[in-house]
Motif scaffolding. Structure first.
Motif, PDB file in Angstrom:
ATOM      1  N   GLN A 497      20.558  -1.943  38.947  1.00 42.00           N
ATOM      2  CA  GLN A 497      19.482  -2.220  40.599  1.00 42.00           C
ATOM      3  C   GLN A 497      18.331  -3.358  40.335  1.00 42.00           C
ATOM      4  O   GLN A 497      18.620  -3.790  41.228  1.00 42.00           O
ATOM      5  CB  GLN A 497      19.217  -1.179  40.852  1.00 42.00           C
ATOM      6  N   LYS A 501      19.908  -6.934  42.117  1.00 47.31           N
ATOM      7  CA  LYS A 501      18.927  -6.467  43.248  1.00 47.31           C
ATOM      8  C   LYS A 501      17.861  -7.081  43.634  1.00 47.31           C
ATOM      9  O   LYS A 501      17.570  -7.005  44.561  1.00 47.31           O
ATOM     10  CB  LYS A 501      19.335  -5.593  43.791  1.00 47.31           C
ATOM     11  N   ARG A 526      10.659   2.854  45.091  1.00 46.48           N
ATOM     12  CA  ARG A 526      11.496   4.051  44.475  1.00 46.48           C
ATOM     13  C   ARG A 526      11.675   4.976  44.372  1.00 46.48           C
ATOM     14  O   ARG A 526      12.742   5.677  44.256  1.00 46.48           O
ATOM     15  CB  ARG A 526      12.779   2.641  44.040  1.00 46.48           C
ATOM     16  N   LYS A 541      20.283   8.024  44.908  1.00 49.23           N
ATOM     17  CA  LYS A 541      20.668   7.104  46.043  1.00 49.23           C
ATOM     18  C   LYS A 541      20.158   5.731  46.552  1.00 49.23           C
ATOM     19  O   LYS A 541      20.498   4.834  46.922  1.00 49.23           O
ATOM     20  CB  LYS A 541      21.764   8.283  46.661  1.00 49.23           C
ATOM     21  N   ARG A 542      18.954   6.649  46.793  1.00 50.59           N
ATOM     22  CA  ARG A 542      18.103   5.203  47.998  1.00 50.59           C
ATOM     23  C   ARG A 542      18.068   5.051  47.317  1.00 50.59           C
ATOM     24  O   ARG A 542      16.817   3.884  47.437  1.00 50.59           O
ATOM     25  CB  ARG A 542      16.802   7.229  48.271  1.00 50.59           C
ATOM     26  N   THR A 544      18.975   3.133  44.224  1.00 51.40           N
ATOM     27  CA  THR A 544      20.398   2.231  43.506  1.00 51.40           C
ATOM     28  C   THR A 544      21.069   2.362  44.581  1.00 51.40           C
ATOM     29  O   THR A 544      22.246   1.276  44.526  1.00 51.40           O
ATOM     30  CB  THR A 544      20.863   3.107  41.853  1.00 51.40           C
ATOM     31  N   GLY A 545      21.554   2.641  45.670  1.00 54.37           N
ATOM     32  CA  GLY A 545      22.115   2.957  45.856  1.00 54.37           C
ATOM     33  C   GLY A 545      23.541   3.634  46.644  1.00 54.37           C
ATOM     34  O   GLY A 545      24.690   3.490  46.742  1.00 54.37           O
ATOM     35  N   GLU A 546      23.571   4.178  45.237  1.00 56.35           N
ATOM     36  CA  GLU A 546      25.077   4.916  45.432  1.00 56.35           C
ATOM     37  C   GLU A 546      24.223   6.532  43.926  1.00 56.35           C
ATOM     38  O   GLU A 546      23.082   6.006  43.166  1.00 56.35           O
ATOM     39  CB  GLU A 546      25.846   4.951  44.150  1.00 56.35           C
TER      40      GLU A 546
END
Length: 559
Positions: A497, A501, A526, A541-542, A544-546
């Motif tokens: 991430q 990202k 985060r 999930k918040r 890394t998106g998953e």
């Protein structure tokens, strides 16, 4: 108890005063939490300070004090009326406010695991503390002379005389025989306590109260076993050829003491370059301090409170401690200027910065990591840097030629280390499950069956001793080791991430994380800041998106 009963009376006033039933339940819970934290916070802080004093001095009186404080904490959580109150609130489903709901979850799990009669609870705490004291103050012997674990690590890393290596390895295991009878009795006491609250054994209870699922863990470890079998066999065959040649023996004659770690959980530094050579002229404390400052996570205050060097009667390994959830964070190490201890201080400071940068405005109960394995992930994320060629060049001032030489082998080291650790974690995970399922079985032989299966290491000739019990996690962190492996998975997920990202890069080639304040900003916002506000997979999930996945670990290391 009187105050809580009075509170219960107050809470019976008509619902109209609070607007609705849901609001009433939340207000009841708020009052309970306020009273609970007022009781538990000062005792917890005192217990943490006492553990620190016991670990740094080895004094019996400190362990006695620790025993009493740990018992007080567990007695608070064993209150059956308070547990019934929390159970009722939880069953009602009326707590909707996010922070209250998370605090309720954490309280419920803490109370559930301690619904034990006073006599058994006292036995548990007393047994646990006595084993810790015996372990921490024990020193193995070589030819009748006491040695520290730092001495043993040095011998196992540098010594070429096979007899001396064997003596050092056996010295590292002697504490196992010294504590094993007490440890098995403690396992049985833990099982007895777990059965009283409806679990088949303590292992199952620990997983459930840790907000995890046994079947999911089995699936992850089974998948990793299959994915790492062939790569590990290939890597270990290459390693064995190198080690055997260095000792002048055949590969099939290699024994556990020929590897560079008592449990073969770290890769021997034998591939063309010895990374210790690059650290021995540096102060690794100063390196760690400079690195963390460069990413916007200064640790000067942490190190000022810490205990960093070896001495008699001190705890022989390393840990990080958040004393009060208000900023008093410190680490214990036994530093030497080696790659192993460079990794260790980076690792422990990873734990420490996670604790240091929790948002102080969050409730006290939420000022801790989302889960124990999420703080392990941060520690592992940073610990990996000690073998990163780009990091070493920038931090150690190496030339391009030196960096190229390191790079040829450092990737191999890092990949082997991660796959090796996965195999080692399989030993611990499967052994501990079976330990609690049947503590009366032949545990010494079970241990070596698992070592042979997962690590491909031969058991030594002669009677099998209880060297497995020298792994202190069985006492101080029971049913926990799988979290280190989950931490490795999350460390790779966070790395992916951040590289793709946060930094916006196509690949992680040449990524050193040196001087990258965006790294510190991302982690504080985060991961560190929210603490335990979110359930662990929600936090992941918040961030890394998953949800947690092994795919990035496999992508990074299993090739």
């Amino acid at each position: 108890m009187k105050n809580l009963l009075m509170a219960a009376v107050i809470f019976t006033v008509p619902l109209i005063l609070f607007g609705c039933g849901y609001n009433l339940k939340e207000k009841q819970l708020e009052k309970f939490i306020t009273a609970h934290v007022k009781k538990i916070e000062p005792i917890t802080t005192q217990a943490n300070l006492t553990y620190w004093d016991a670990s740094t001095t080895g004094k019996s009186e400190e362990y006695d004090k620790l025993n009493q404080l740990q018992l007080k904490i567990r007695q608070i959580h064993s209150n059956s009326e308070e547990y019934a109150f929390l159970n009722d609130i939880k069953d009602s489903g009326h707590v909707k406010e996010a922070r209250l709901a998370r605090q309720l979850d954490k309280l419920y799990c803490a109370y559930l695991g301690n619904q034990i009669e006073p006599e058994l609870l006292e036995k548990l705490v007393d047994s646990d503390t006595k084993i810790q004291e015996k372990y921490n103050t024990f020193r193995g012997t070589i030819d009748g002379k006491k040695v520290t674990m730092s001495n043993i690590y040095t011998i196992m890393t540098t010594e070429t005389d096979c007899r001396k290596r064997e003596l050092a390895w056996r010295a590292s295991k002697q504490v196992g025989d010294a504590i094993v009878d007490d440890l098995i009795q403690l396992v049985k006491l833990r099982n007895e306590a777990a059965r009283k609250v409806g679990f088949d054994n303590y292992y199952t209870m620990s997983i459930v109260t840790g907000e995890q699922d046994v079947e999911e863990l089995d699936r992850i470890f089974d998948e990793l076993y299959e994915l790492t079998n062939k790569p590990f066999a290939r890597m270990k065959k290459e390693l064995d050829l190198i080690l055997a040649k260095s000792y002048g023996i055949a590969p099939e004659d290699l024994m556990p003491w020929h590897y560079h770690d008592p449990f073969f959980q770290r890769t021997p530094l034998v591939y063309e370059l010895d990374l210790d050579l690059y650290y021995k002229k540096h102060d690794i404390k100063e390196l760690a301090q400079r690195y963390y400052a460069g990413v916007g996570l200064p640790v000067n205050d942490i190190l000022a409170r810490s205990d960093l060097y070896d001495r008699e009667s001190k705890y022989p390994h390393a840990f990080s401690e958040d004393v009060d959830r208000r900023g008093d964070v410190r680490i214990l190490c036994n530093l030497q200027n080696t790659e192993r201890w460079m990794e260790t201080i980076l690792h422990e400071l990873g734990h420490a910065v996670y604790s240091k940068y929790h948002e102080r405005n969050e409730p006290w109960l939420l000022r801790e990591p989302a889960h124990s394995f999420t703080t392990e992930a941060i520690a592992m994320f940073f610990g990996r840097l000690s073998r990163n060629a780009a990091w070493m060049q920038e931090m150690l001032g190496l030339s391009d030629t030196e960096r190229e030489g390191i790079e040829r082998v450092s990737e191999k080291y890092l990949r082997f280390q991660q796959v090796l650790f996965a195999r080692w974690a399989m030993v611990m995970y499967n052994f501990e499950k079976q330990l609690y399922a049947n503590p009366d079985q032949d545990l010494n032989n079970l241990w070596w069956k698992l070592v042979e299966k997962y690590q491909f290491v031969k058991r030594p000739p002669g009677p099998v001793d209880a060297g497995w019990a020298s792994k202190l996690h069985f006492t101080t962190a029971p049913c926990y080791y799988h979290n280190y492996m989950l931490g490795e998975l999350l460390a790779s997920q966070l790395h992916h991430q951040i590289v793709h990202k946060v930094f916006g890069l196509e690949s992680d080639k040449d990524v050193s994380y040196v001087g990258q304040k965006e790294l510190g900003d991302y982690l504080r916002a985060r991961v560190f800041g929210p603490g335990a506000l979110y359930q662990w997979n929600d936090m992941i999930k918040r961030a890394t998106g998953e949800p947690l996945t092994p795919k990035y670990f496999v992508e990074q290391f299993v090739k």
